[in-house]
Design a protein around this motif. Structure first.
Motif, PDB file in Angstrom:
ATOM      1  N   ASN A  21      26.406  41.340  36.654  1.00  0.00           N
ATOM      2  CA  ASN A  21      26.449  40.166  35.787  1.00  0.00           C
ATOM      3  C   ASN A  21      27.795  40.024  35.086  1.00  0.00           C
ATOM      4  O   ASN A  21      27.940  39.183  34.194  1.00  0.00           O
ATOM      5  N   THR A  22      28.769  40.849  35.459  1.00  0.00           N
ATOM      6  CA  THR A  22      30.099  40.719  34.876  1.00  0.00           C
ATOM      7  C   THR A  22      31.020  39.959  35.834  1.00  0.00           C
ATOM      8  O   THR A  22      30.833  40.014  37.060  1.00  0.00           O
ATOM      9  N   PRO A  23      32.038  39.273  35.318  1.00  0.00           N
ATOM     10  CA  PRO A  23      33.000  38.601  36.216  1.00  0.00           C
ATOM     11  C   PRO A  23      33.812  39.596  37.040  1.00  0.00           C
ATOM     12  O   PRO A  23      34.302  39.258  38.119  1.00  0.00           O
ATOM     13  N   TYR A  24      33.924  40.834  36.557  1.00  0.00           N
ATOM     14  CA  TYR A  24      34.749  41.829  37.247  1.00  0.00           C
ATOM     15  C   TYR A  24      34.147  42.244  38.587  1.00  0.00           C
ATOM     16  O   TYR A  24      34.878  42.579  39.519  1.00  0.00           O
ATOM     17  N   TYR A  25      32.830  42.228  38.686  1.00  0.00           N
ATOM     18  CA  TYR A  25      32.183  42.529  39.966  1.00  0.00           C
ATOM     19  C   TYR A  25      32.661  41.552  41.038  1.00  0.00           C
ATOM     20  O   TYR A  25      33.012  41.941  42.156  1.00  0.00           O
ATOM     21  N   HIS A  26      32.694  40.275  40.687  1.00  0.00           N
ATOM     22  CA  HIS A  26      33.087  39.250  41.649  1.00  0.00           C
ATOM     23  C   HIS A  26      34.593  39.269  41.917  1.00  0.00           C
ATOM     24  O   HIS A  26      35.030  38.895  43.008  1.00  0.00           O
ATOM     25  N   ILE A  27      35.367  39.709  40.942  1.00  0.00           N
ATOM     26  CA  ILE A  27      36.809  39.866  41.176  1.00  0.00           C
ATOM     27  C   ILE A  27      37.055  40.989  42.179  1.00  0.00           C
ATOM     28  O   ILE A  27      37.812  40.824  43.145  1.00  0.00           O
ATOM     29  N   LEU A  28      36.427  42.134  41.957  1.00  0.00           N
ATOM     30  CA  LEU A  28      36.643  43.286  42.822  1.00  0.00           C
ATOM     31  C   LEU A  28      36.286  42.985  44.274  1.00  0.00           C
ATOM     32  O   LEU A  28      36.971  43.412  45.207  1.00  0.00           O
ATOM     33  N   TYR A  29      35.210  42.221  44.478  1.00  0.00           N
ATOM     34  CA  TYR A  29      34.717  41.980  45.827  1.00  0.00           C
ATOM     35  C   TYR A  29      34.986  40.556  46.326  1.00  0.00           C
ATOM     36  O   TYR A  29      34.313  40.083  47.248  1.00  0.00           O
ATOM     37  N   LYS A  30      35.972  39.904  45.762  1.00  0.00           N
ATOM     38  CA  LYS A  30      36.207  38.491  46.087  1.00  0.00           C
ATOM     39  C   LYS A  30      36.684  38.286  47.524  1.00  0.00           C
ATOM     40  O   LYS A  30      36.537  37.201  48.080  1.00  0.00           O
ATOM     41  N   ASN A  31      37.271  39.288  48.142  1.00  0.00           N
ATOM     42  CA  ASN A  31      37.859  39.124  49.473  1.00  0.00           C
ATOM     43  C   ASN A  31      36.937  39.597  50.593  1.00  0.00           C
ATOM     44  O   ASN A  31      37.412  40.068  51.627  1.00  0.00           O
ATOM     45  N   ARG A  32      35.647  39.474  50.384  1.00  0.00           N
ATOM     46  CA  ARG A  32      34.715  39.826  51.449  1.00  0.00           C
ATOM     47  C   ARG A  32      34.918  38.910  52.660  1.00  0.00           C
ATOM     48  O   ARG A  32      35.337  37.759  52.527  1.00  0.00           O
ATOM     49  N   ASN A  33      34.591  39.432  53.820  1.00  0.00           N
ATOM     50  CA  ASN A  33      34.841  38.739  55.070  1.00  0.00           C
ATOM     51  C   ASN A  33      33.771  37.663  55.309  1.00  0.00           C
ATOM     52  O   ASN A  33      32.668  37.951  55.769  1.00  0.00           O
ATOM     53  N   GLU A  34      34.118  36.416  54.998  1.00  0.00           N
ATOM     54  CA  GLU A  34      33.162  35.323  55.141  1.00  0.00           C
ATOM     55  C   GLU A  34      32.876  35.009  56.605  1.00  0.00           C
ATOM     56  O   GLU A  34      31.751  34.667  56.963  1.00  0.00           O
ATOM     57  N   GLU A  35      33.898  35.123  57.453  1.00  0.00           N
ATOM     58  CA  GLU A  35      33.682  34.852  58.875  1.00  0.00           C
ATOM     59  C   GLU A  35      32.687  35.845  59.474  1.00  0.00           C
ATOM     60  O   GLU A  35      31.825  35.480  60.267  1.00  0.00           O
ATOM     61  N   GLU A  36      32.808  37.117  59.075  1.00  0.00           N
ATOM     62  CA  GLU A  36      31.884  38.140  59.556  1.00  0.00           C
ATOM     63  C   GLU A  36      30.464  37.843  59.085  1.00  0.00           C
ATOM     64  O   GLU A  36      29.509  37.966  59.853  1.00  0.00           O
TER      65      GLU A  36
END
Length: 240
Positions: free
Chosen positions: A9-24
């Motif tokens: 529920n923190t914004p930092y979680y989404h910052i850390l994992y923002k570059n997940r592979n959307e195409e995959e």
């Protein structure tokens, strides 16, 4: 507060994992839908949906999708994308929120194994069973814990959006534990992720208790057969 309720529920979680592979992720969904042959009028539940990336893509393919997640801020953001066939709700995966409602329920990207009490894992499987229609399909996409343990990177630094995250990993009491340290705006932070190292036999036992039939086991997002020594994922297909 449980670690996942706090960290997700923190914004930092989404910052850390923002570059997940959307195409995959999208490739996996396409392969999955093709394998399952789900009719376009099927109702799908994305369980532990986060900000709804899988839900949104499924909806773009034409499906009626509901996304549920415990993190209120993630759901707030996901709700921006809602339409008549796409809805998001705050909810706990251990609870039966929509009895006998869905043709398929998806639990993706290792969104399981967080609980300290094994009874909670059984509650998840029971709630999924109760929310599926007869012959409904449950897909669980989990890490291959054996490979994850073998290839564990103990220390790693990762800079995202100007924040330097210090990551430390270890195995302890059947959990893979990741400690996350960083500083932002002069304040120091520490969060932790804990995921149980469940193997195939554990899920087979849960399924047997609840009444699921295990139909197939895949080892990657291309839906190749599972190999405990080499497969990056453990993807299980259950039928009610």
């Amino acid at each position: 507060m449980d670690w996942f309720a706090k960290w997700f529920n923190t914004p930092y979680y989404h910052i850390l994992y923002k570059n997940r592979n959307e195409e995959e992720a999208q490739e996996f969904i396409i392969n999955l839908i093709k394998y399952l042959s789900l009719p376009i009028d099927s109702k799908i539940l994305d369980l532990a949906c986060g900000k709804g990336r899988h839900s949104i893509f499924l909806n773009k393919l034409g499906y009626n999708v509901t996304g549920v997640d415990l993190a209120t801020k993630s759901i707030e953001e996901a709700k921006i994308q809602e339409n008549e066939k796409l809805h998001f709700f705050v909810g706990d995966m251990r609870e039966t929120n929509f009895p006998n409602e869905f043709n398929a329920i998806l639990n993706l990207f290792t969104s399981f194994g967080y609980f300290s009490d094994d009874a909670d894992n059984l509650k998840v499987y029971q709630s999924v069973y109760e929310q599926l229609k007869p012959q409904g399909i449950f897909v669980m996409d989990f890490m291959n814990a054996s490979l994850a343990e073998t290839n564990l990177v103990e220390k790693e630094d990762k800079e995202v959006d100007g924040i330097l995250f210090h990551l430390q990993r270890k195995t302890e009491n059947d959990f893979i534990i990741k400690d996350i340290h960083f500083s932002d705006n002069g304040e120091d932070y520490h969060f932790q992720e804990r995921v149980k190292t469940f193997k195939l036999d554990y899920f087979e036992n849960l399924a047997k208790i609840v009444g699921f039939k295990l139909k197939r086991v895949f080892g990657d997002y291309q839906l190749n057969e599972f190999d405990s020594k080499r497969s990056p994922r453990l993807i299980l297909i259950f039928e009610k």
